[in-house]
Design a protein around this motif. Structure first.
Motif, PDB file in Angstrom:
ATOM      1  N   ILE A   5      37.131  98.688   4.430  1.00 42.06           N
ATOM      2  CA  ILE A   5      36.347  98.006   3.405  1.00 42.06           C
ATOM      3  C   ILE A   5      35.039  97.642   4.095  1.00 42.06           C
ATOM      4  CG2 ILE A   5      36.170  95.982   1.928  1.00 42.06           C
ATOM      5  CD1 ILE A   5      39.240  96.005   1.785  1.00 42.06           C
ATOM      6  N   THR A   6      33.951  98.255   3.658  1.00 40.24           N
ATOM      7  CA  THR A   6      32.666  98.063   4.311  1.00 40.24           C
ATOM      8  C   THR A   6      31.709  97.302   3.405  1.00 40.24           C
ATOM      9  OG1 THR A   6      31.767 100.154   3.488  1.00 40.24           O
ATOM     10  CG2 THR A   6      32.943 100.222   5.595  1.00 40.24           C
ATOM     11  N   LYS A  13      34.204  90.915   1.239  1.00 39.13           N
ATOM     12  CA  LYS A  13      35.213  91.757   1.876  1.00 39.13           C
ATOM     13  C   LYS A  13      36.496  90.990   2.182  1.00 39.13           C
ATOM     14  CE  LYS A  13      32.495  92.838   5.215  1.00 39.13           C
ATOM     15  NZ  LYS A  13      31.410  91.988   4.748  1.00 39.13           N
ATOM     16  N   THR A  14      36.369  89.762   2.662  1.00 33.75           N
ATOM     17  CA  THR A  14      37.560  88.974   2.996  1.00 33.75           C
ATOM     18  C   THR A  14      38.403  88.731   1.760  1.00 33.75           C
ATOM     19  OG1 THR A  14      36.540  87.911   4.909  1.00 33.75           O
ATOM     20  CG2 THR A  14      38.403  86.760   3.897  1.00 33.75           C
ATOM     21  N   MET A  17      40.165  91.850   0.846  1.00 41.22           N
ATOM     22  CA  MET A  17      41.297  92.086   1.751  1.00 41.22           C
ATOM     23  C   MET A  17      42.487  91.206   1.361  1.00 41.22           C
ATOM     24  SD  MET A  17      40.640  94.130   4.565  1.00 41.22           S
ATOM     25  CE  MET A  17      41.301  93.385   6.034  1.00 41.22           C
ATOM     26  N   ASP A  86      40.846  91.515   9.306  1.00 43.10           N
ATOM     27  CA  ASP A  86      39.583  91.058   8.733  1.00 43.10           C
ATOM     28  C   ASP A  86      38.518  90.938   9.816  1.00 43.10           C
ATOM     29  OD1 ASP A  86      37.993  90.191   6.572  1.00 43.10           O
ATOM     30  OD2 ASP A  86      38.348  88.101   7.099  1.00 43.10           O
ATOM     31  N   SER A 120      38.275  95.324   7.498  1.00 39.46           N
ATOM     32  CA  SER A 120      36.983  95.005   6.897  1.00 39.46           C
ATOM     33  C   SER A 120      35.927  95.102   7.989  1.00 39.46           C
ATOM     34  CB  SER A 120      36.982  93.625   6.236  1.00 39.46           C
ATOM     35  OG  SER A 120      37.026  92.594   7.180  1.00 39.46           O
TER      36      SER A 120
END
Length: 139
Positions: A5-6, A13-14, A17, A86, A120
């Motif tokens: 996940i970019t 992103k967190t 996730m 993460d 991430s």
């Protein structure tokens, strides 16, 4: 399988996730692990997910030591089905330049132990060297 996940810092992103981990634990017959630098922002992680705070392991400083830590987790618990990491660039000494090497090691761990990895990365996809040649999925 290794999934990325970019996106830039602060792009959610967190939370993405955490949402993925919470969904995974509902359908998984095994264990789900969520690795973070600290416990910050993990209040919404499902109680059935094992959260690991890497700050509790201050002697894990290099990419190789981090990989050894992951191998140890896999050896100690054959029921792990998914590992969410993460902010991978804040773990040990992993950088954008070393990320392809780290992903190759995760691919090996994944295939040997049937574990799905989700990472991430605080960078755009095009900033990751050799991303197109890696056997990973960008979500």
């Amino acid at each position: 399988m290794v999934n990325l996940i970019t996106g830039p810092r602060g792009s959610g992103k967190t939370q993405q996730m955490i949402d993925l981990a919470n969904e995974k634990v509902k359908t998984s017959s095994g264990n789900v692990v969520f690795i973070k630098r600290s416990h910050k922002d993990t209040y919404s992680v499902d109680f059935n997910i094992r959260v690991i705070r890497m700050a509790d392991y201050p002697d894990i400083l290099t990419l190789e030591e981090f990989v050894g830590f992951l191998y140890g987790m896999a050896a100690g618990n054959h029921d792990i089905q998914a590992v969410f990491i993460d902010s991978i660039l804040k773990q040990a000494n992993i950088t954008l330049e070393s990320l392809p090497s780290f992903i190759q090691k995760l691919i090996k761990i994944s295939s040997e132990n049937n574990i799905d990895f989700y990472l991430s990365v605080s960078a755009d996809k095009n900033e990751i060297p050799d991303i197109d040649s890696l056997e990973c999925t960008v979500l």
